[in-house]
Design a protein around this motif. Structure first.
Motif, PDB file in Angstrom:
ATOM      1  N   PHE A 123       8.504   3.554 -10.472  1.00 49.40           N
ATOM      2  CA  PHE A 123       7.253   3.293 -11.187  1.00 49.40           C
ATOM      3  C   PHE A 123       6.467   4.584 -11.373  1.00 49.40           C
ATOM      4  N   LYS A 124       5.623   4.585 -12.397  1.00 47.58           N
ATOM      5  CA  LYS A 124       4.777   5.744 -12.697  1.00 47.58           C
ATOM      6  C   LYS A 124       3.486   5.650 -11.896  1.00 47.58           C
ATOM      7  N   CYS A 125       2.962   6.810 -11.492  1.00 47.28           N
ATOM      8  CA  CYS A 125       1.679   6.868 -10.781  1.00 47.28           C
ATOM      9  C   CYS A 125       1.159   8.294 -10.900  1.00 47.28           C
ATOM     10  N   HIS A 126      -0.054   8.518 -10.440  1.00 44.45           N
ATOM     11  CA  HIS A 126      -0.668   9.848 -10.472  1.00 44.45           C
ATOM     12  C   HIS A 126      -0.586  10.469 -11.870  1.00 44.45           C
ATOM     13  N   ARG A 127      -1.106   9.696 -12.826  1.00 42.46           N
ATOM     14  CA  ARG A 127      -1.205  10.137 -14.213  1.00 42.46           C
ATOM     15  C   ARG A 127      -2.598   9.818 -14.704  1.00 42.46           C
ATOM     16  N   GLN A 128      -3.150  10.694 -15.532  1.00 43.62           N
ATOM     17  CA  GLN A 128      -4.443  10.433 -16.154  1.00 43.62           C
ATOM     18  C   GLN A 128      -4.374  10.877 -17.599  1.00 43.62           C
ATOM     19  N   ASP A 129      -4.578   9.911 -18.505  1.00 45.82           N
ATOM     20  CA  ASP A 129      -4.427  10.167 -19.946  1.00 45.82           C
ATOM     21  C   ASP A 129      -3.045  10.784 -20.177  1.00 45.82           C
ATOM     22  N   SER A 130      -3.008  11.991 -20.752  1.00 44.78           N
ATOM     23  CA  SER A 130      -1.688  12.578 -21.012  1.00 44.78           C
ATOM     24  C   SER A 130      -1.274  13.546 -19.902  1.00 44.78           C
ATOM     25  N   SER A 131      -2.080  13.643 -18.845  1.00 45.69           N
ATOM     26  CA  SER A 131      -1.745  14.551 -17.739  1.00 45.69           C
ATOM     27  C   SER A 131      -0.894  13.840 -16.699  1.00 45.69           C
ATOM     28  N   VAL A 132       0.093  14.579 -16.199  1.00 42.95           N
ATOM     29  CA  VAL A 132       1.008  14.036 -15.192  1.00 42.95           C
ATOM     30  C   VAL A 132       0.938  14.931 -13.962  1.00 42.95           C
ATOM     31  N   TYR A 133       0.822  14.322 -12.783  1.00 40.59           N
ATOM     32  CA  TYR A 133       0.626  15.078 -11.547  1.00 40.59           C
ATOM     33  C   TYR A 133       1.750  14.808 -10.556  1.00 40.59           C
ATOM     34  N   SER A 134       1.887  15.739  -9.613  1.00 42.40           N
ATOM     35  CA  SER A 134       2.902  15.608  -8.564  1.00 42.40           C
ATOM     36  C   SER A 134       2.513  14.533  -7.550  1.00 42.40           C
ATOM     37  N   VAL A 135       3.519  13.775  -7.100  1.00 45.82           N
ATOM     38  CA  VAL A 135       3.336  12.875  -5.955  1.00 45.82           C
ATOM     39  C   VAL A 135       3.634  13.731  -4.718  1.00 45.82           C
ATOM     40  N   ASN A 136       2.595  14.074  -3.961  1.00 41.95           N
ATOM     41  CA  ASN A 136       2.770  15.039  -2.875  1.00 41.95           C
ATOM     42  C   ASN A 136       3.231  14.423  -1.561  1.00 41.95           C
ATOM     43  N   ALA A 137       2.891  13.158  -1.329  1.00 39.30           N
ATOM     44  CA  ALA A 137       3.307  12.510  -0.077  1.00 39.30           C
ATOM     45  C   ALA A 137       3.302  11.003  -0.249  1.00 39.30           C
ATOM     46  N   ILE A 138       4.188  10.362   0.505  1.00 40.98           N
ATOM     47  CA  ILE A 138       4.278   8.904   0.563  1.00 40.98           C
ATOM     48  C   ILE A 138       4.169   8.533   2.041  1.00 40.98           C
ATOM     49  N   ALA A 139       3.184   7.697   2.378  1.00 44.12           N
ATOM     50  CA  ALA A 139       2.943   7.341   3.783  1.00 44.12           C
ATOM     51  C   ALA A 139       3.046   5.832   3.941  1.00 44.12           C
ATOM     52  N   PHE A 140       4.010   5.383   4.750  1.00 42.12           N
ATOM     53  CA  PHE A 140       4.168   3.941   4.996  1.00 42.12           C
ATOM     54  C   PHE A 140       3.267   3.486   6.140  1.00 42.12           C
ATOM     55  N   GLN A 141       2.824   2.240   6.038  1.00 39.56           N
ATOM     56  CA  GLN A 141       2.034   1.591   7.084  1.00 39.56           C
ATOM     57  C   GLN A 141       3.004   0.718   7.879  1.00 39.56           C
ATOM     58  N   ASN A 142       3.073   0.942   9.197  1.00 43.94           N
ATOM     59  CA  ASN A 142       4.121   0.312  10.018  1.00 43.94           C
ATOM     60  C   ASN A 142       4.093  -1.208  10.012  1.00 43.94           C
ATOM     61  N   GLN A 143       2.910  -1.783  10.079  1.00 38.86           N
ATOM     62  CA  GLN A 143       2.802  -3.228  10.294  1.00 38.86           C
ATOM     63  C   GLN A 143       3.271  -4.023   9.086  1.00 38.86           C
ATOM     64  N   TYR A 144       2.859  -3.592   7.886  1.00 40.66           N
ATOM     65  CA  TYR A 144       3.118  -4.388   6.684  1.00 40.66           C
ATOM     66  C   TYR A 144       4.212  -3.808   5.790  1.00 40.66           C
ATOM     67  N   GLY A 145       4.607  -2.557   6.028  1.00 37.90           N
ATOM     68  CA  GLY A 145       5.610  -1.941   5.154  1.00 37.90           C
ATOM     69  C   GLY A 145       5.064  -1.584   3.788  1.00 37.90           C
ATOM     70  N   THR A 146       3.733  -1.665   3.639  1.00 30.65           N
ATOM     71  CA  THR A 146       3.088  -1.191   2.414  1.00 30.65           C
ATOM     72  C   THR A 146       2.922   0.322   2.543  1.00 30.65           C
ATOM     73  N   PHE A 147       2.464   0.997   1.495  1.00 27.26           N
ATOM     74  CA  PHE A 147       2.408   2.454   1.591  1.00 27.26           C
ATOM     75  C   PHE A 147       1.330   3.050   0.705  1.00 27.26           C
ATOM     76  N   ALA A 148       1.010   4.309   1.012  1.00 30.68           N
ATOM     77  CA  ALA A 148       0.075   5.098   0.211  1.00 30.68           C
ATOM     78  C   ALA A 148       0.839   6.200  -0.485  1.00 30.68           C
ATOM     79  N   THR A 149       0.406   6.533  -1.708  1.00 30.59           N
ATOM     80  CA  THR A 149       0.842   7.782  -2.329  1.00 30.59           C
ATOM     81  C   THR A 149      -0.394   8.648  -2.531  1.00 30.59           C
TER      82      THR A 149
END
Length: 346
Positions: A239-265
Motif C-alpha cells: 500500500f501507498k503511504c507518506h505521500r502529499q499531493d505529488s510529493s513522495v517520501y521515504s518510509v523510514n521505520a515500521i514499528a509493530f505493537q506487540n499486543q495487537y500486531g498493528t503497527f506504525a509507519t
C-alpha cells in the motif's frame, strides 16, 4: 512550511531530555522494563528510564556511552533479559554495553568487527548470539565471549536493515534483495530469499510479532506486507503511504505493537500513521511535525510509542539547518488509537 507545524504528534508527548547533538539513528526499548535507548550520529548511545503516571510520561536520563573516535552509532538492540545493549556503527565495530556499568573512556566494549560500517544489530534468543549486518555485505554472528565470529554469511549487497523476532530474521539489502532466516537453532539457517515486492530501494524491515511474516518499507512511500508462512486466507499486499499531493517520501521505520500486531509507519514527511494490516485499515493519522522522523519503536507493553524528530538527510545537505534540535518524543498510546477496529463486513 514546516515552521508552522507542531514539534510533536500530540502536545502532551514527553520531550525526552538530553537527546543528543546530531541525527538520531535508532530507538530501542528494553524487552523487560521501560528503558529506552537511542543511537546517534554524534557517536552516543543514551539510556533513559521512562515512567508513567496515568497518561503522563516522564523520561529520566540514566547514562551514555560512545562508539570510538566520535564515529556515528547507527543501530542498537537489547539482549533478551534487558541487561545489555548491543550497537553497531561507522567505526566498523559491534559493541556491547552492560547497563549500570561505565566502560573505560566511556567507549563500549568491542565484541565484533566488519570491513565497513555496521548498519544493523540484533539479538538471537535461541542461540544467545548477536547478529550484525554491514555495508561490507556481510552478516556476522557473535558469541560475546569470542572475538571470532560464530558464523558468517556473505550477502549479495550492503545491508540496509534487518529485524529479528523470536525465530524469524529478515534482512533487506541494496539491490532490493530480501533474505529470510530461521534462527530457532544453535546455527542460523537460510529459509528463503526473494526480491522486494517494492520497485524502489528498501529503507526498513520489521517482522510481525507472531513471526508469520514481515513488513518492508521503501524510499518511495510504500509498504509491502509479506507472509513467510501461509496464514489462512491472507495474501501478500502493498500500500501507498507518506505521500502529499505529488510529493513522495521515504518510509523510514515500521514499528509493530506487540499486543495487537498493528503497527506504525514514520517518514520523511514528518508523519506518524497507525495501521491494521489484517483489516487493511488506517487506524490513525497524526498531523505532520516540523521535522523528518528517522526512527520509532513501541515499548514491550505497547502503551508507549517513541519517535525521533531530526533531519534524515533525505533532501541532501542544502536542506540541513545547523542548530535545529534533534528530539525524541514519547507518545502515550491508548488502546483506542492502536487496537484494531471492528472488522468491516465483506
Amino acid at each position: 512550511s514546516a515552521s508552522g507545524r507542531p514539534a510533536s504528534i500530540t502536545p502532551q508527548d514527553c520531550n525526552v531530555p538530553q537527546a543528543g547533538t546530531d541525527g538520531i539513528s535508532s530507538l530501542s526499548w528494553s524487552p523487560t522494563a521501560n528503558f529506552l535507548v537511542s543511537s546517534n550520529w554524534d557517536s552516543g548511545i543514551r539510556c533513559w528510564e521512562v515512567q508513567t503516571q496515568g497518561q503522563q510520561v516522564l523520561a529520566n536520563p540514566k547514562a551514555q556511552v560512545n562508539h570510538e573516535n566520535n564515529s556515528p552509532c547507527l543501530d542498537t538492540c537489547f539482549s533478551a533479559d534487558g541487561s545489555t545493549v548491543f550497537s553497531g556503527g561507522a567505526d566498523k565495530a559491534v559493541r556491547m554495553w552492560q547497563l549500570g556499568q561505565t566502560p573505560p573512556n566511556n567507549v563500549s566494549q568491542q565484541i565484533g568487527v566488519h570491513d565497513a560500517p555496521v548498519k544493523s544489530v540484533g539479538f538471537l534468543q535461541a542461540s544467545n548470539l548477536v547478529v550484525s549486518g554491514g555495508w561490507d555485505g556481510k552478516l556476522k554472528f557473535w558469541d560475546t565471549r569470542s572475538p571470532t565470529p560464530a558464523g558468517e554469511f556473505q550477502l549479495a549487497e550492503r545491508v540496509y536493515d534487518f529485524d529479528v523476532r523470536g525465530n524469524l530474521m529478515v534482512v533487506g539489502t541494496a539491490g532490493r534483495h530480501v533474505f529470510i532466516y530461521d534462527v530457532s537453532g544453535a546455527q542460523p539457517r537460510e529459509h528463503s530469499r526473494k526480491e522486494s515486492p517494492l520497485k524502489y530501494n528498501t529503507r526498513c524491515i520489521s517482522c510481525f510479532p507472531d513471526q508469520t511474516g514481515f513488513a518492508i518499507g521503501s524510499i518511495e512511500g510504500r509498504v509491502g506486507i509479506q507472509y513467510v508462512q501461509k496464514v489462512g486466507n491472507k495474501d501478500h499486499f502493498a500500500f501507498k503511504c507518506h505521500r502529499q499531493d505529488s510529493s513522495v517520501y521515504s518510509v523510514n521505520a515500521i514499528a509493530f505493537q506487540n499486543q495487537y500486531g498493528t503497527f506504525a509507519t514514520v517518514g520523511s514527511d514528518g508523519v506518524v500513521t497507525f495501521w491494521d494490516k489484517d483489516n487493511k485499515q488506517r487506524l490513525k493519522a497524526f498531523s505532520a511535525i516540523r521535522q523528518t522522523i528517522p526512527c520509532a519503536a513501541f515499548n514491550a507493553q505497547g502503551n508507549l510509542f517513541a519517535y525521533a524528530s531530526s533531519y534524515d538527510w533525505s533532501k541532501g545537505s542544502s536542506f540541513y539547518a545547523p542548530g535545529t534540535p534533534n528530539e525524541i518524543f514519547i507518545h502515550y498510546t491508548s488502546d483506542d488509537e492502536i487496537k484494531p477496529k471492528a472488522t468491516r463486513k465483506k
